[in-house]
Each structure stands twice: as structure tokens, then as C-alpha cells.
Design an enzyme around this catalytic site. Structure first.
Site, mmCIF file in Angstrom:
data_model
loop_
_atom_site.group_PDB
_atom_site.id
_atom_site.type_symbol
_atom_site.label_atom_id
_atom_site.label_comp_id
_atom_site.label_asym_id
_atom_site.label_seq_id
_atom_site.Cartn_x
_atom_site.Cartn_y
_atom_site.Cartn_z
ATOM 1 N N SER A 119 87.284 37.033 -9.276
ATOM 2 C CA SER A 119 86.819 38.385 -9.604
ATOM 3 C C SER A 119 87.462 39.436 -8.687
ATOM 4 C CB SER A 119 85.293 38.412 -9.531
ATOM 5 O OG SER A 119 84.774 39.592 -10.084
ATOM 6 N N HIS A 142 88.618 38.320 -14.860
ATOM 7 C CA HIS A 142 87.790 38.755 -15.993
ATOM 8 C C HIS A 142 87.556 40.253 -15.918
ATOM 9 C CE1 HIS A 142 84.252 39.404 -13.463
ATOM 10 N NE2 HIS A 142 84.514 38.256 -12.876
#
Length: 242
Positions: A119, A142
Site C-alpha cells: 500500500s 491497490h
């Protein structure tokens, strides 16, 4: 008769200070007390931002890291910074703040991803001058998520899109991955069962251009020392090595 096993009070005090530093900051030393010319900074667990996370969460507090980076920049004895990453991600703005601080240090920096750099850990990993990833380590890429109260108006989605662009721009600006490839990995469906995005393992992270090389601690230290020597040579061309 004195007990031969009795510890010297100064040794005990130094050990106590080291334990306190590990408990409070997750580091063995602070930049001010660092005796090596390399400062090692660990970013472990979840990057904690403006909200305090529950006590059961392993966290790295950004308000601890930023002053350490400032101190490392100001300390003339420190010639390079090694960043060790094993993080699940966390607060986007806090993560970007840390990444910007690392990217703008005047001293050589090397990042090493162990376990995971997921992340918002991705921008932090690529912010260093050179980055390594362990062969078995992974990075999850993501889109940005929102939690808590979300107002369902167009402005909310515009804000989210702008924040997403900030992250994409930073990653592509500090690594060799193309914007098209990064977006392809970020918005891929079907790979993560309950989410959108991609998990890349060490070799793939290097292949895509996110990370510079596969390696471990020894490789990271060798590269950092090489860059330190290069900087010394540029600062003192033709001079004698002390």
C-alpha cells in the site's frame, strides 16, 4: 565480597536507554546518539497518521519518524540512511510525508523491503536513492480507500482521484515503472479475492521497475557504503582519504 556478575551502573543505564528507545521509537539509537556513520530507520507494522490506532496494532508513528529524519540530515557524523521496511501500509498522507522527507534528504539513502512493503509502503520504498527487495518479500499495489463517514457527492470522488494521482505521480517519479503499468497493476481485478489491485513478489517488483534490485541486508549496506564513498569523492576531489 563484591559479586563479580554485578553490572556496571553506566552499562545498566545505557542498556535501559536502548530498551526505552526500542519501545518508544522502534530504533536502537536516535540520530543524536548514533555512533555509526549510517543511520538505520525501521518502518514496521502500520503507518500511523492523524488517528491513534488500537493498542493491539503494530504501528510506526509518523510524528516519531519525521524528527528523526530531520536530525539525521543535520548530524554531520551521519553520512547515509538505511530504511528497513516491513509494513502493511497505513495513513496515505503520513506515508507520503515520510516518503517526501526521505526523497529530499541530501545524504545517500537505501531502502530494503523485507516481508512486505504494501500500500503506502510502496512510495516509501521507492523514495530512497536505491531500493532492494528480498526475494520472498511482496508489495500490494491497490487504489486508495476511504473509511469512516463518506459524503456521497462528486467532490468526494474528485478529492479521492486527486489523492490517487499524487501517489501515482510520486511512485513513477521515483522509480522506473511506467504510469501505464502502475495503473494496470493498481486497478487489476480478479487477483485479490476481496479487493482490486495486484500483489507483486520480489522478482516481479524488479521486473516492473518498482524496485531497483533483489537483495538483502548485506547488499543494501554495500550499496549505501558505495554511495557514501562516491559522495565523499565529489566533496573532496583529489584529496587524501583520512
Amino acid at each position: 565480597m563484591e559479586n563479580p556478575k554485578q553490572q556496571d551502573p553506566q552499562t545498566e543505564e545505557k542498556r535501559s536507554q536502548t530498551v526505552d528507545t526500542i519501545q518508544q521509537l522502534g530504533q536502537t539509537t536516535t540520530p543524536a546518539s548514533n555512533e555509526s556513520n549510517i543511520y538505520c530507520m525501521s518502518i514496521i507494522g502500520q503507518v500511523e497518521g492523524h488517528l491513534v490506532l488500537p493498542p493491539q496494532n503494530k504501528t510506526t508513528k509518523y510524528e516519531h519518524l519525521i524528527p528523526q529524519l530531520v536530525a539525521a540530515e543535520q548530524n554531520q557524523k551521519i553520512e547515509g540512511v538505511l530504511i528497513i521496511l516491513n509494513t502493511v501500509g497505513g495513513d496515505v498522507e503520513a506515508g507520503l510525508a515520510i516518503a517526501e522527507m526521505i526523497a529530499t534528504l541530501s545524504k545517500p539513502t537505501v531502502a530494503l523491503v523485507l516481508g512486505g512493503g504494501h500500500s503506502i509502503g510502496v512510495p516509501i520504498a521507492v523514495s530512497a536513492s536505491y531500493s532492494f527487495i528480498a526475494e520472498t518479500a511482496t508489495m500490494t499495489i491497490h487504489p486508495i480507500r476511504l473509511n469512516g463517514l463518506v459524503i456521497g457527492v462528486p467532490q468526494t470522488f474528485e478529492y479521492l482521484d486527486k489523492m490517487q494521482e499524487r501517489v501515482i505521480r510520486f511512485i513513477t517519479g521515483h522509480s522506473n515503472v511506467s504510469e501505464e503499468k502502475l495503473k494496470e497493476l493498481m486497478f487489476k481485478t480478479g487477483e485479490l479475492t476481496r479487493d482490486i489491485g495486484t500483489t507483486v513478489i520480489g522478482v516481479d517488483a524488479v521486473k516492473h521497475g518498482l524496485i531497483d534490485a533483489i537483495g538483502g541486508l548485506g547488499d543494501a549496506l554495500r550499496e549505501l557504503n558505495r554511495r557514501i564513498e562516491e559522495k565523499r569523492a565529489t566533496l573532496n576531489p583529489g584529496g587524501m582519504v583520512q
